[in-house]
Design a protein around this motif. Structure first.
Motif, PDB file in Angstrom:
ATOM      1  N   ALA A  88      -7.066   2.785  -2.936  1.00 52.12           N
ATOM      2  CA  ALA A  88      -6.624   3.176  -1.588  1.00 52.12           C
ATOM      3  C   ALA A  88      -7.121   2.151  -0.554  1.00 52.12           C
ATOM      4  N   ILE A  89      -8.361   1.698  -0.699  1.00 54.06           N
ATOM      5  CA  ILE A  89      -8.906   0.672   0.206  1.00 54.06           C
ATOM      6  C   ILE A  89      -8.042  -0.585   0.119  1.00 54.06           C
ATOM      7  N   GLY A  90      -7.701  -0.976  -1.113  1.00 49.41           N
ATOM      8  CA  GLY A  90      -6.884  -2.173  -1.323  1.00 49.41           C
ATOM      9  C   GLY A  90      -5.551  -2.062  -0.599  1.00 49.41           C
ATOM     10  N   ASP A  91      -4.918  -0.912  -0.713  1.00 49.07           N
ATOM     11  CA  ASP A  91      -3.597  -0.751  -0.099  1.00 49.07           C
ATOM     12  C   ASP A  91      -3.685  -0.680   1.427  1.00 49.07           C
ATOM     13  N   PHE A  92      -4.662   0.074   1.936  1.00 51.38           N
ATOM     14  CA  PHE A  92      -4.818   0.129   3.400  1.00 51.38           C
ATOM     15  C   PHE A  92      -5.129  -1.265   3.962  1.00 51.38           C
ATOM     16  N   GLY A  93      -5.979  -1.996   3.241  1.00 55.15           N
ATOM     17  CA  GLY A  93      -6.378  -3.319   3.722  1.00 55.15           C
ATOM     18  C   GLY A  93      -5.203  -4.293   3.718  1.00 55.15           C
ATOM     19  N   ALA A  94      -4.425  -4.261   2.624  1.00 54.84           N
ATOM     20  CA  ALA A  94      -3.275  -5.173   2.531  1.00 54.84           C
ATOM     21  C   ALA A  94      -2.266  -4.871   3.638  1.00 54.84           C
ATOM     22  N   GLN A  95      -1.997  -3.591   3.836  1.00 57.89           N
ATOM     23  CA  GLN A  95      -1.059  -3.170   4.906  1.00 57.89           C
ATOM     24  C   GLN A  95      -1.532  -3.653   6.270  1.00 57.89           C
ATOM     25  N   GLU A  96      -2.810  -3.420   6.528  1.00 53.16           N
ATOM     26  CA  GLU A  96      -3.395  -3.785   7.833  1.00 53.16           C
ATOM     27  C   GLU A  96      -3.253  -5.297   8.073  1.00 53.16           C
ATOM     28  N   ILE A  97      -3.589  -6.067   7.062  1.00 53.12           N
ATOM     29  CA  ILE A  97      -3.579  -7.520   7.234  1.00 53.12           C
ATOM     30  C   ILE A  97      -2.147  -8.022   7.420  1.00 53.12           C
ATOM     31  N   LEU A 110     -12.456  -7.335  -2.679  1.00 53.73           N
ATOM     32  CA  LEU A 110     -11.654  -8.034  -3.691  1.00 53.73           C
ATOM     33  C   LEU A 110     -10.444  -7.182  -4.089  1.00 53.73           C
ATOM     34  N   GLY A 111     -10.569  -5.873  -3.934  1.00 56.76           N
ATOM     35  CA  GLY A 111      -9.428  -4.972  -4.146  1.00 56.76           C
ATOM     36  C   GLY A 111      -8.327  -5.244  -3.130  1.00 56.76           C
ATOM     37  N   LEU A 121      -2.987  -7.523  -2.130  1.00 55.15           N
ATOM     38  CA  LEU A 121      -2.122  -8.527  -1.498  1.00 55.15           C
ATOM     39  C   LEU A 121      -1.418  -9.359  -2.568  1.00 55.15           C
ATOM     40  N   HIS A 122      -2.167  -9.711  -3.593  1.00 58.99           N
ATOM     41  CA  HIS A 122      -1.600 -10.519  -4.684  1.00 58.99           C
ATOM     42  C   HIS A 122      -0.493  -9.742  -5.397  1.00 58.99           C
ATOM     43  N   MET A 123      -0.744  -8.444  -5.635  1.00 57.81           N
ATOM     44  CA  MET A 123       0.266  -7.631  -6.333  1.00 57.81           C
ATOM     45  C   MET A 123       1.534  -7.464  -5.505  1.00 57.81           C
ATOM     46  N   LYS A 124       1.398  -7.547  -4.188  1.00 56.05           N
ATOM     47  CA  LYS A 124       2.580  -7.453  -3.309  1.00 56.05           C
ATOM     48  C   LYS A 124       3.235  -8.820  -3.122  1.00 56.05           C
ATOM     49  N   ASN A 125       2.764  -9.833  -3.848  1.00 60.61           N
ATOM     50  CA  ASN A 125       3.228 -11.227  -3.672  1.00 60.61           C
ATOM     51  C   ASN A 125       3.021 -11.722  -2.251  1.00 60.61           C
ATOM     52  N   SER A 126       1.973 -11.239  -1.611  1.00 58.99           N
ATOM     53  CA  SER A 126       1.724 -11.606  -0.217  1.00 58.99           C
ATOM     54  C   SER A 126       0.459 -12.441  -0.042  1.00 58.99           C
ATOM     55  N   LEU A 127      -0.126 -12.843  -1.149  1.00 62.25           N
ATOM     56  CA  LEU A 127      -1.337 -13.657  -1.048  1.00 62.25           C
ATOM     57  C   LEU A 127      -0.992 -15.098  -1.365  1.00 62.25           C
ATOM     58  N   GLU A 128      -1.168 -15.974  -0.375  1.00 59.54           N
ATOM     59  CA  GLU A 128      -0.948 -17.395  -0.676  1.00 59.54           C
ATOM     60  C   GLU A 128      -2.163 -17.931  -1.418  1.00 59.54           C
ATOM     61  N   HIS A 129      -3.361 -17.597  -0.904  1.00 62.33           N
ATOM     62  CA  HIS A 129      -4.560 -18.152  -1.517  1.00 62.33           C
ATOM     63  C   HIS A 129      -5.793 -17.338  -1.126  1.00 62.33           C
ATOM     64  N   LYS A 146     -13.395  -6.462  13.264  1.00 62.99           N
ATOM     65  CA  LYS A 146     -12.127  -5.943  13.779  1.00 62.99           C
ATOM     66  C   LYS A 146     -11.836  -4.549  13.209  1.00 62.99           C
ATOM     67  N   GLY A 147     -12.121  -4.350  11.941  1.00 67.16           N
ATOM     68  CA  GLY A 147     -11.822  -3.043  11.363  1.00 67.16           C
ATOM     69  C   GLY A 147     -12.629  -2.793  10.109  1.00 67.16           C
ATOM     70  N   ILE A 148     -12.873  -1.512   9.848  1.00 65.99           N
ATOM     71  CA  ILE A 148     -13.555  -1.112   8.619  1.00 65.99           C
ATOM     72  C   ILE A 148     -12.514  -0.398   7.763  1.00 65.99           C
ATOM     73  N   ILE A 149     -12.223  -1.002   6.609  1.00 69.54           N
ATOM     74  CA  ILE A 149     -11.149  -0.491   5.743  1.00 69.54           C
ATOM     75  C   ILE A 149     -11.772   0.504   4.772  1.00 69.54           C
ATOM     76  N   THR A 150     -11.419   1.768   4.889  1.00 66.11           N
ATOM     77  CA  THR A 150     -11.957   2.792   3.989  1.00 66.11           C
ATOM     78  C   THR A 150     -10.825   3.361   3.135  1.00 66.11           C
ATOM     79  N   GLU A 151     -11.165   4.293   2.268  1.00 67.16           N
ATOM     80  CA  GLU A 151     -10.146   4.913   1.408  1.00 67.16           C
ATOM     81  C   GLU A 151      -9.277   5.909   2.169  1.00 67.16           C
ATOM     82  N   VAL A 152      -9.650   6.199   3.443  1.00 63.57           N
ATOM     83  CA  VAL A 152      -8.807   7.121   4.224  1.00 63.57           C
ATOM     84  C   VAL A 152      -8.180   6.421   5.435  1.00 63.57           C
ATOM     85  N   GLY A 153      -8.272   5.118   5.487  1.00 65.35           N
ATOM     86  CA  GLY A 153      -7.620   4.386   6.573  1.00 65.35           C
ATOM     87  C   GLY A 153      -8.523   3.312   7.151  1.00 65.35           C
ATOM     88  N   VAL A 154      -7.979   2.584   8.131  1.00 68.09           N
ATOM     89  CA  VAL A 154      -8.725   1.478   8.747  1.00 68.09           C
ATOM     90  C   VAL A 154      -9.211   1.943  10.126  1.00 68.09           C
TER      91      VAL A 154
END
Ligand code: MRU
Length: 356
Positions: free
Chosen positions: A142-151, A181-182, A187-195, A333-341
């Protein structure tokens, strides 16, 4: 692909991947009880705030499994003493302390409950500890997904981002998937990570040894830098965001994390790069108003002066080796938790939420 597993728990048996030996040797070692648990945490064969808590609690589970208790009060006393001992293994990360408080609360409740006998009380303990493993992985996803969305939404305006992280916050530091790292993984799984960029993380080299290992293992495009290259990286590589983990977040959002995090946050501010902390709610310590109250662990000089038993520092020099520093909330800027940023100033909204 099989994922890296720092913690193996099967039929009441606990093994951990010895992280001192990585990346050269991949070896699991048994943890047979609380004394073993305390040692592997204290000497960093297992490390990372969530993994410390899970291994600590599982080491207790292995120990009480074989003990005979005549009554619930002696089980409660034993559990409380052993949990407090485990908390002392490493003082900065709060996850073990929060897990211990929750288990002691459960022990108190079960002791008073006349419908539960001592055998059932032991079983309930086991269930509660085993649930931590599952919950940690789900929280990290959940942290991974919230973080990827936010970024992707709020930071880059770009479909492909470049992320810097520090220390190791991946599968090796958690029950699986990872926190900061999650976010990189999502981001990588969404093909949205360049590096991805990871910093070496002296003196224990969690970035070079562990994060780099995980990134290569997962075939995530990544580059290792030394800790003193962060400013140069931000000036020249168009970094989209920094995402790091946490060992303890105070109620105002000040965050203790691996030594070097604070200076990365300062450099990020200068270069206008958003700086995020990714952490489960079990890393938030609402009992302290600010980072000034966080005890910073100081580790042996030898971690600075030696690499693999080879002395690299001039003999006779004095060393200072704090394992963590505190990044002020104003740089986050933000603290990414399992219930949101959450912005640091809004973190307090989570204070009375249950962890489950
Ligand atoms: O000294 P360590 O390796 O235990 O420090 C680890 C960190 O600082 C991590 O960033 C933190 O524990 C979060 S791990 C998900």
């Amino acid at each position: 692909m099989t994922t890296l597993q720092a913690i193996r728990w099967e039929n009441g048996k606990l093994e951990i991947l010895d992280q001192i030996l990585l990346p050269a040797i991949s070896r699991y070692i048994p943890v047979r009880g609380v004394e073993d648990g305390w040692k592997v945490i204290n000497n960093m064969q297992v490390r990372g705030a969530p993994a410390i808590a899970i291994v600590g609690c599982l080491s207790l589970a292995t120990e009480i499994k074989n003990e005979e208790y005549t009554d619930k009060k002696s089980l409660r006393r034993d559990v409380e003493g052993k949990l407090n001992y485990l908390v002392s293994a490493r003082p900065t990360a709060v996850n073990m302390k929060i897990a211990a408080d929750e288990l002691i609360q459960l022990a108190n409740k079960l002791t008073k409950d006349d419908t539960v006998n001592v055998t059932e009380m032991k079983e309930r303990f086991f269930e509660a500890i085993e649930a931590m493993l599952e919950k940690d992985i789900a929280d990290n996803k959940a942290i991974g997904d919230f973080g990827a969305q936010e970024i992707l939404k709020n930071v880059s305006g770009d479909h492909s981002v470049r992320i810097l992280t520090h220390c190791n916050t991946g599968s090796l530091a958690t029950a699986g998937y990872g926190t900061a790292l999650g976010v990189i993984r999502s981001l990588h799984m969404k093909n949205s990570l360049e590096h991805a960029y990871c910093s070496e993380t002296r003196p224990y080299n969690q970035g070079a040894r562990l994060t780099a290992y995980e990134l290569v293992y997962e075939k995530i495009p990544a580059t290792l830098i030394c800790d003193d290259m962060v400013a140069a990286l931000m000036k020249s590589r168009n970094i989209s965001a920094v995402v790091v983990g946490a060992d303890r977040v105070a109620a105002n959002g000040d965050t203790a994390n691996k030594i070097g995090t604070y200076q990365i946050a300062i450099v990020a501010k200068y270069h206008n790069v958003p700086f995020y902390v990714a952490a489960p709610r079990t890393s938030i310590d609402f009992s302290i108003p600010s980072g000034d109250h966080i005890v910073i662990e100081e580790r042996p000089e030898r971690e600075l002066t030696h690499i693999n038993n080879q002395r690299i520092a001039a003999p006779g020099i004095q060393c200072w080796n704090p394992a963590f520093d505190v990044t002020p909330a104003s740089l986050i800027k933000g603290i990414i938790t399992e219930v949101g940023v959450y912005r640091p100033e809004d973190l307090i909204q989570l204070k009375n939420c249950e962890h489950s």
